[in-house]
Write a protein that holds these residues in place. Structure first.
Motif, PDB file in Angstrom:
ATOM      1  N   ARG A  29       7.379  33.035 -21.862  1.00 18.45           N
ATOM      2  CA  ARG A  29       8.418  32.857 -22.881  1.00 18.45           C
ATOM      3  C   ARG A  29       7.904  33.193 -24.274  1.00 18.45           C
ATOM      4  N   ALA A  30       6.652  32.866 -24.540  1.00 14.50           N
ATOM      5  CA  ALA A  30       6.064  33.191 -25.843  1.00 14.50           C
ATOM      6  C   ALA A  30       6.043  34.703 -26.067  1.00 14.50           C
ATOM      7  N   ALA A  31       5.919  35.446 -24.978  1.00 19.00           N
ATOM      8  CA  ALA A  31       5.917  36.903 -25.066  1.00 19.00           C
ATOM      9  C   ALA A  31       7.320  37.485 -24.957  1.00 19.00           C
ATOM     10  N   GLY A  32       8.333  36.612 -24.853  1.00 17.81           N
ATOM     11  CA  GLY A  32       9.712  37.075 -24.778  1.00 17.81           C
ATOM     12  C   GLY A  32      10.169  37.454 -23.375  1.00 17.81           C
ATOM     13  N   TRP A  33       9.474  36.977 -22.367  1.00 20.16           N
ATOM     14  CA  TRP A  33       9.799  37.299 -20.992  1.00 20.16           C
ATOM     15  C   TRP A  33      10.205  36.058 -20.212  1.00 20.16           C
ATOM     16  N   THR A  34      11.001  36.248 -19.197  1.00 23.00           N
ATOM     17  CA  THR A  34      11.309  35.201 -18.222  1.00 23.00           C
ATOM     18  C   THR A  34      11.002  35.783 -16.849  1.00 23.00           C
ATOM     19  N   GLN A  35      10.916  34.928 -15.854  1.00 24.15           N
ATOM     20  CA  GLN A  35      10.689  35.432 -14.502  1.00 24.15           C
ATOM     21  C   GLN A  35      11.854  36.323 -14.068  1.00 24.15           C
ATOM     22  N   GLN A  36      13.058  35.988 -14.485  1.00 30.43           N
ATOM     23  CA  GLN A  36      14.223  36.811 -14.144  1.00 30.43           C
ATOM     24  C   GLN A  36      14.111  38.201 -14.766  1.00 30.43           C
ATOM     25  N   ARG A  37      13.727  38.262 -16.017  1.00 32.41           N
ATOM     26  CA  ARG A  37      13.600  39.548 -16.711  1.00 32.41           C
ATOM     27  C   ARG A  37      12.500  40.394 -16.076  1.00 32.41           C
ATOM     28  N   ILE A  38      11.382  39.759 -15.721  1.00 41.53           N
ATOM     29  CA  ILE A  38      10.302  40.491 -15.046  1.00 41.53           C
ATOM     30  C   ILE A  38      10.803  41.024 -13.708  1.00 41.53           C
ATOM     31  N   GLY A  39      11.485  40.173 -12.948  1.00 41.15           N
ATOM     32  CA  GLY A  39      12.037  40.607 -11.665  1.00 41.15           C
ATOM     33  C   GLY A  39      12.978  41.779 -11.816  1.00 41.15           C
ATOM     34  N   ASP A  40      13.853  41.713 -12.806  1.00 41.16           N
ATOM     35  CA  ASP A  40      14.783  42.816 -13.048  1.00 41.16           C
ATOM     36  C   ASP A  40      14.025  44.103 -13.368  1.00 41.16           C
ATOM     37  N   ALA A  62       4.906  34.480  -6.794  1.00 39.81           N
ATOM     38  CA  ALA A  62       3.599  35.055  -7.129  1.00 39.81           C
ATOM     39  C   ALA A  62       2.804  34.137  -8.047  1.00 39.81           C
ATOM     40  N   PHE A  63       3.493  33.328  -8.834  1.00 48.61           N
ATOM     41  CA  PHE A  63       2.789  32.397  -9.717  1.00 48.61           C
ATOM     42  C   PHE A  63       2.315  31.149  -8.977  1.00 48.61           C
ATOM     43  N   SER A  64       2.906  30.871  -7.811  1.00 45.05           N
ATOM     44  CA  SER A  64       2.492  29.685  -7.063  1.00 45.05           C
ATOM     45  C   SER A  64       1.652  30.025  -5.835  1.00 45.05           C
ATOM     46  N   GLN A  65       1.804  31.234  -5.298  1.00 43.98           N
ATOM     47  CA  GLN A  65       1.046  31.659  -4.126  1.00 43.98           C
ATOM     48  C   GLN A  65       0.474  33.049  -4.390  1.00 43.98           C
ATOM     49  N   PRO A  66      -0.803  33.248  -4.126  1.00 47.14           N
ATOM     50  CA  PRO A  66      -1.400  34.562  -4.388  1.00 47.14           C
ATOM     51  C   PRO A  66      -0.660  35.710  -3.697  1.00 47.14           C
ATOM     52  N   ASN A  67      -0.378  36.742  -4.482  1.00 48.75           N
ATOM     53  CA  ASN A  67       0.246  37.955  -3.979  1.00 48.75           C
ATOM     54  C   ASN A  67      -0.255  39.087  -4.865  1.00 48.75           C
ATOM     55  N   LYS A  68      -1.300  39.740  -4.419  1.00 49.75           N
ATOM     56  CA  LYS A  68      -1.995  40.730  -5.239  1.00 49.75           C
ATOM     57  C   LYS A  68      -1.062  41.809  -5.796  1.00 49.75           C
ATOM     58  N   ALA A  69      -0.207  42.351  -4.975  1.00 49.28           N
ATOM     59  CA  ALA A  69       0.668  43.436  -5.420  1.00 49.28           C
ATOM     60  C   ALA A  69       1.580  42.987  -6.558  1.00 49.28           C
ATOM     61  N   VAL A  70       2.209  41.835  -6.406  1.00 45.56           N
ATOM     62  CA  VAL A  70       3.119  41.340  -7.438  1.00 45.56           C
ATOM     63  C   VAL A  70       2.331  40.937  -8.686  1.00 45.56           C
ATOM     64  N   GLU A  71       1.187  40.295  -8.504  1.00 40.63           N
ATOM     65  CA  GLU A  71       0.356  39.901  -9.648  1.00 40.63           C
ATOM     66  C   GLU A  71       0.009  41.121 -10.494  1.00 40.63           C
ATOM     67  N   GLU A  72      -0.394  42.207  -9.838  1.00 38.02           N
ATOM     68  CA  GLU A  72      -0.760  43.430 -10.557  1.00 38.02           C
ATOM     69  C   GLU A  72       0.437  44.023 -11.290  1.00 38.02           C
ATOM     70  N   MET A  73       1.612  44.027 -10.648  1.00 34.00           N
ATOM     71  CA  MET A  73       2.805  44.576 -11.291  1.00 34.00           C
ATOM     72  C   MET A  73       3.215  43.744 -12.505  1.00 34.00           C
ATOM     73  N   VAL A  74       3.139  42.418 -12.377  1.00 34.91           N
ATOM     74  CA  VAL A  74       3.506  41.540 -13.491  1.00 34.91           C
ATOM     75  C   VAL A  74       2.556  41.761 -14.658  1.00 34.91           C
ATOM     76  N   ALA A  75       1.265  41.816 -14.390  1.00 34.75           N
ATOM     77  CA  ALA A  75       0.288  42.043 -15.462  1.00 34.75           C
ATOM     78  C   ALA A  75       0.529  43.379 -16.146  1.00 34.75           C
ATOM     79  N   GLU A  76       0.855  44.386 -15.361  1.00 37.96           N
ATOM     80  CA  GLU A  76       1.094  45.715 -15.930  1.00 37.96           C
ATOM     81  C   GLU A  76       2.331  45.722 -16.823  1.00 37.96           C
ATOM     82  N   ILE A  77       3.413  45.142 -16.356  1.00 35.89           N
ATOM     83  CA  ILE A  77       4.641  45.163 -17.149  1.00 35.89           C
ATOM     84  C   ILE A  77       4.512  44.333 -18.430  1.00 35.89           C
TER      85      ILE A  77
END
Length: 84
Positions: A3-14, A26-41
């Motif tokens: 939220r501090a960066a202006g993002w929500t989980q919904q916005r990231i998903g979209d 992905a924030f509660s259970q490890p998921n490498k692919a999603v973690e990498e995509m979230v960090a990139e975006i």
């Protein structure tokens, strides 16, 4: 942090073409692919988002929740009250 960066989980998903639930998981259970995509975006080092899963250099420290459970059982670290 999101939220501090202006993002929500919904916005990231979209932005990634996935559901808010997939991002949340992905924030509660490890998921490498999603973690990498979230960090990139978010244009953030993956360690900043998941410090318990990655070293400051970006090396992954955990594999999966299932792997962690199997490892704990093998080490004899079962939860109290669990059947042996």
């Amino acid at each position: 942090m999101l939220r501090a960066a202006g993002w929500t989980q919904q916005r990231i998903g979209d932005a990634l073409g996935m559901t808010q639930q997939a991002v949340s998981q992905a924030f509660s259970q490890p998921n490498k692919a999603v973690e990498e995509m979230v960090a990139e975006i978010l244009e953030l080092p993956i360690h900043d988002l998941f410090p318990d899963r990655y070293t400051p250099g970006g090396t992954r420290m955990v594999k999966t929740v299932r792997f962690q459970r199997i490892r704990k059982r093998a080490q004899g670290n079962t939860k109290p009250g669990a059947a042996a």
